[in-house]
Design a protein around this motif. Structure first.
Motif, PDB file in Angstrom:
ATOM      1  N   LEU A   1      -1.048  11.036 -10.208  1.00 49.83           N
ATOM      2  CA  LEU A   1      -2.153  10.114  -9.987  1.00 49.83           C
ATOM      3  C   LEU A   1      -2.452   9.244 -11.203  1.00 49.83           C
ATOM      4  O   LEU A   1      -2.981   8.131 -11.068  1.00 49.83           O
ATOM      5  CB  LEU A   1      -3.412  10.899  -9.588  1.00 49.83           C
ATOM      6  CG  LEU A   1      -3.343  11.665  -8.258  1.00 49.83           C
ATOM      7  CD1 LEU A   1      -4.615  12.464  -8.043  1.00 49.83           C
ATOM      8  CD2 LEU A   1      -3.128  10.680  -7.110  1.00 49.83           C
ATOM      9  N   LYS A   2      -2.122   9.730 -12.400  1.00 53.43           N
ATOM     10  CA  LYS A   2      -2.427   8.972 -13.606  1.00 53.43           C
ATOM     11  C   LYS A   2      -1.342   7.956 -13.970  1.00 53.43           C
ATOM     12  O   LYS A   2      -1.503   7.172 -14.898  1.00 53.43           O
ATOM     13  CB  LYS A   2      -2.652   9.924 -14.784  1.00 53.43           C
ATOM     14  CG  LYS A   2      -3.895  10.799 -14.630  1.00 53.43           C
ATOM     15  CD  LYS A   2      -4.113  11.650 -15.865  1.00 53.43           C
ATOM     16  CE  LYS A   2      -5.380  12.496 -15.733  1.00 53.43           C
ATOM     17  NZ  LYS A   2      -5.623  13.330 -16.940  1.00 53.43           N
ATOM     18  N   ALA A   3      -0.241   7.982 -13.246  1.00 56.43           N
ATOM     19  CA  ALA A   3       0.865   7.067 -13.560  1.00 56.43           C
ATOM     20  C   ALA A   3       0.471   5.632 -13.214  1.00 56.43           C
ATOM     21  O   ALA A   3      -0.126   5.376 -12.163  1.00 56.43           O
ATOM     22  CB  ALA A   3       2.109   7.459 -12.771  1.00 56.43           C
TER      23      ALA A   3
ATOM     24  N   ALA B   1       0.841  -1.217   0.000  1.00 56.09           N
ATOM     25  CA  ALA B   1       0.000   0.000   0.000  1.00 56.09           C
ATOM     26  C   ALA B   1       0.866   1.252   0.000  1.00 56.09           C
ATOM     27  O   ALA B   1       0.597   2.219  -0.724  1.00 56.09           O
ATOM     28  CB  ALA B   1      -0.928  -0.019   1.214  1.00 56.09           C
ATOM     29  N   LEU B   2       1.938   1.251   0.806  1.00 54.29           N
ATOM     30  CA  LEU B   2       2.848   2.402   0.850  1.00 54.29           C
ATOM     31  C   LEU B   2       3.581   2.572  -0.476  1.00 54.29           C
ATOM     32  O   LEU B   2       3.845   3.703  -0.910  1.00 54.29           O
ATOM     33  CB  LEU B   2       3.863   2.223   1.982  1.00 54.29           C
ATOM     34  CG  LEU B   2       3.308   2.344   3.412  1.00 54.29           C
ATOM     35  CD1 LEU B   2       4.386   2.004   4.436  1.00 54.29           C
ATOM     36  CD2 LEU B   2       2.780   3.760   3.663  1.00 54.29           C
ATOM     37  N   THR B   3       3.901   1.466  -1.135  1.00 54.06           N
ATOM     38  CA  THR B   3       4.574   1.531  -2.437  1.00 54.06           C
ATOM     39  C   THR B   3       3.674   2.176  -3.476  1.00 54.06           C
ATOM     40  O   THR B   3       4.119   3.014  -4.275  1.00 54.06           O
ATOM     41  CB  THR B   3       4.981   0.115  -2.897  1.00 54.06           C
ATOM     42  OG1 THR B   3       5.821  -0.480  -1.902  1.00 54.06           O
ATOM     43  CG2 THR B   3       5.722   0.172  -4.214  1.00 54.06           C
ATOM     44  N   VAL B   4       2.401   1.790  -3.484  1.00 54.88           N
ATOM     45  CA  VAL B   4       1.431   2.399  -4.406  1.00 54.88           C
ATOM     46  C   VAL B   4       1.371   3.907  -4.174  1.00 54.88           C
ATOM     47  O   VAL B   4       1.404   4.708  -5.124  1.00 54.88           O
ATOM     48  CB  VAL B   4       0.040   1.767  -4.219  1.00 54.88           C
ATOM     49  CG1 VAL B   4      -1.012   2.542  -5.001  1.00 54.88           C
ATOM     50  CG2 VAL B   4       0.057   0.304  -4.652  1.00 54.88           C
ATOM     51  N   LEU B   5       1.314   4.305  -2.906  1.00 55.49           N
ATOM     52  CA  LEU B   5       1.249   5.728  -2.560  1.00 55.49           C
ATOM     53  C   LEU B   5       2.504   6.459  -3.027  1.00 55.49           C
ATOM     54  O   LEU B   5       2.432   7.563  -3.583  1.00 55.49           O
ATOM     55  CB  LEU B   5       1.067   5.880  -1.051  1.00 55.49           C
ATOM     56  CG  LEU B   5       0.977   7.322  -0.509  1.00 55.49           C
ATOM     57  CD1 LEU B   5      -0.231   8.039  -1.117  1.00 55.49           C
ATOM     58  CD2 LEU B   5       0.888   7.317   1.016  1.00 55.49           C
ATOM     59  N   ALA B   6       3.682   5.857  -2.815  1.00 59.01           N
ATOM     60  CA  ALA B   6       4.938   6.496  -3.199  1.00 59.01           C
ATOM     61  C   ALA B   6       5.041   6.678  -4.708  1.00 59.01           C
ATOM     62  O   ALA B   6       5.507   7.725  -5.188  1.00 59.01           O
ATOM     63  CB  ALA B   6       6.115   5.658  -2.686  1.00 59.01           C
TER      64      ALA B   6
END
Length: 446
Positions: free
Chosen positions: A288-290, A276-281
């Motif tokens: 946001l579109k990446a 989850a933290l990786t997704v946020l980073a």
């Protein structure tokens, strides 16, 4: 030693009187055994007891200290689920004091062991029959400090009328026969590494040696046993057909699948916060579109192509010019990507490949089709690595760094073939445990 350290701390902390302590051993012994086994498990995971540990005694002790620190909370959890007595004995103060005492006890024991016995006491004295190409490969590959641990080379016996590729200083020329030589020299093993067994092989002499209790072993088998990899240049299709290994029973197949599901499911639950933290980073760095994940075609079991999933660690346009090997300090890697590659977080989504059956938890790393086609043309037996499912981790990942060229791929294939030949549930478990060392010490990441 570990159980003794724990028992000693318990004695001085709670009892102090020998009779009373002995009367309560029924509570002390289970706690001491849990402490010892938990520490041994962690020590195995971070490579304390590897025979080929390059850092020597200092590296062994540093890893031991780290293992004892990590084991304190793990032992505490084990005691938490035990009875009140075991929980009482396994208090944090006892575990900490026992760990400190264990460091000194293990360090002293190891120093005395190596000082009194020396480094060569358990090494087998080996004589090599042959002085040609195969013998030279043994000399080149197995006499480095990293490899030469379990044996001591006495020398190479040349075969008459065959080319010599071994320097004269390494040659042994018995005055009468090999049999007479071993009677006066404590040789425990003879390695047959001749280039052509049909020419002048002294079978009667070797038989006499075997009857004296000397082990006779083929050069390929010796190389495999000592290096934990297959001698790619020394094997033939005939060797693949007649050698032991390269078989998996139905029971082992079910067991391996059970380990895959258990290991990948456990890893997913433990790594969920990290994912989850990786997704946020990734989103914070690139917007946001990446895209978060990167799906790539890889070659799997029986050469079938499938898509492997990773956290994206490179720019979106990283391969606009075509597929290339990942390089050291690759400029295409993002800042978040550099970190998640170092600690192997980018590989975590591959648990979904394990769950859907396209990958195993342990196996050769899957390669891209474009690279497989090129490597299969130049490296013999390269496609044999596709006889098993590819894995998240594997024997080659433990033993060798990242492959970014043909020669590295050739070396990794040696380890992959060793795994395929010797695969078992025990080897899979050992690889899973020691993968912790790869993550902690960043071995092989690129």
């Amino acid at each position: 030693m570990l159980a003794g350290a724990f028992s000693g701390v318990v004695f001085f902390r709670y009892f102090g009187e020998l009779t009373f302590f002995l009367n309560n051993l029924v509570y002390v012994i289970p706690s001491a055994i849990v402490f010892g086994l938990m520490n041994l498990l962690v020590m195995t995971a971070i490579g304390v007891h590897q025979s080929k540990l390059e850092e020597g005694m200092s590296g062994m002790m540093l890893r031991t200290i780290l293992a004892l620190i990590v084991s304190i909370p793990l032992s505490g959890i084990a005691y938490f689920f035990a009875s009140d007595w075991l929980w009482y004995l396994g208090a944090v103060g006892v575990l900490t004091s026992a760990s400190v005492l264990a460091v000194f006890a293990l360090g002293l024991m190891r120093m005395l062991f190596f000082t009194l016995l020396g480094p060569d006491v358990f090494r087998r004295k080996v004589l090599v029959l042959g002085a040609g190409t195969r013998a030279r490969q043994l000399l080149d590959d197995l006499t480095t400090p990293f490899n030469r641990k379990g044996f001591q080379l006495e020398g190479f016996v040349p075969i008459p009328d065959t080319p010599l590729e071994i320097p004269e200083k390494h040659l042994v020329r018995p005055a009468v026969s090999i049999h007479q030589y071993i009677l006066h020299n404590p040789v425990r093993e003879i390695v047959v590494a001749v280039d052509d067994r049909r020419k002048n092989l002294p079978m009667e002499d070797l038989l006499e040696c075997k009857m004296e209790g000397v082990r006779i072993v083929d050069g390929v088998t010796f190389y495999e046993r000592e290096s934990r990899k297959v001698a790619l240049e020394m094997i033939t299709r005939g060797w693949l057909v007649f050698t032991d290994g390269f078989t998996v029973s139905t029971v082992s197949g079910f067991g391996k699948r059970a380990i895959d599901l258990l290991a990948s499911g456990t890893l997913f639950l433990l790594a969920l916060p990290i994912m989850a933290l990786t997704v946020l980073a990734i989103k914070l760095e690139e917007g946001l579109k990446a895209p978060i994940f990167y799906s790539q075609e890889r070659v799997g079991l029986d050469g079938k192509v499938f898509k492997v999933h990773k956290f994206r660690s490179m720019r979106v346009d990283a391969e606009k010019g075509g597929a290339v090997w990942a390089q050291k300090n690759d400029t295409r890697v993002t800042r978040v990507g550099a970190f998640i590659r170092k600690v192997r977080i980018d590989e975590l989504p591959q648990v979904f490949n394990v769950l859907n059956g396209t990958m195993a938890f342990v196996g050769p790393r899957p390669e891209r089709p474009v690279f497989v086609d090129k490597l299969a043309e130049t490296i013999p037996f390269y496609n044999e690595r596709h006889r098993v499912k590819p894995g998240i981790t594997g024997w080659a990942q433990l033993c060798f760094a990242y492959a970014d060229n043909e020669e590295d791929s050739r070396e990794k294939l040696r380890y992959d073939l060793y795994y395929i030949k010797n695969q078992s549930l025990l080897l899979d478990l050992l690889i899973i445990i020691q993968t912790v060392e790869v993550v902690l010490f960043k071995k092989g990441s690129r």
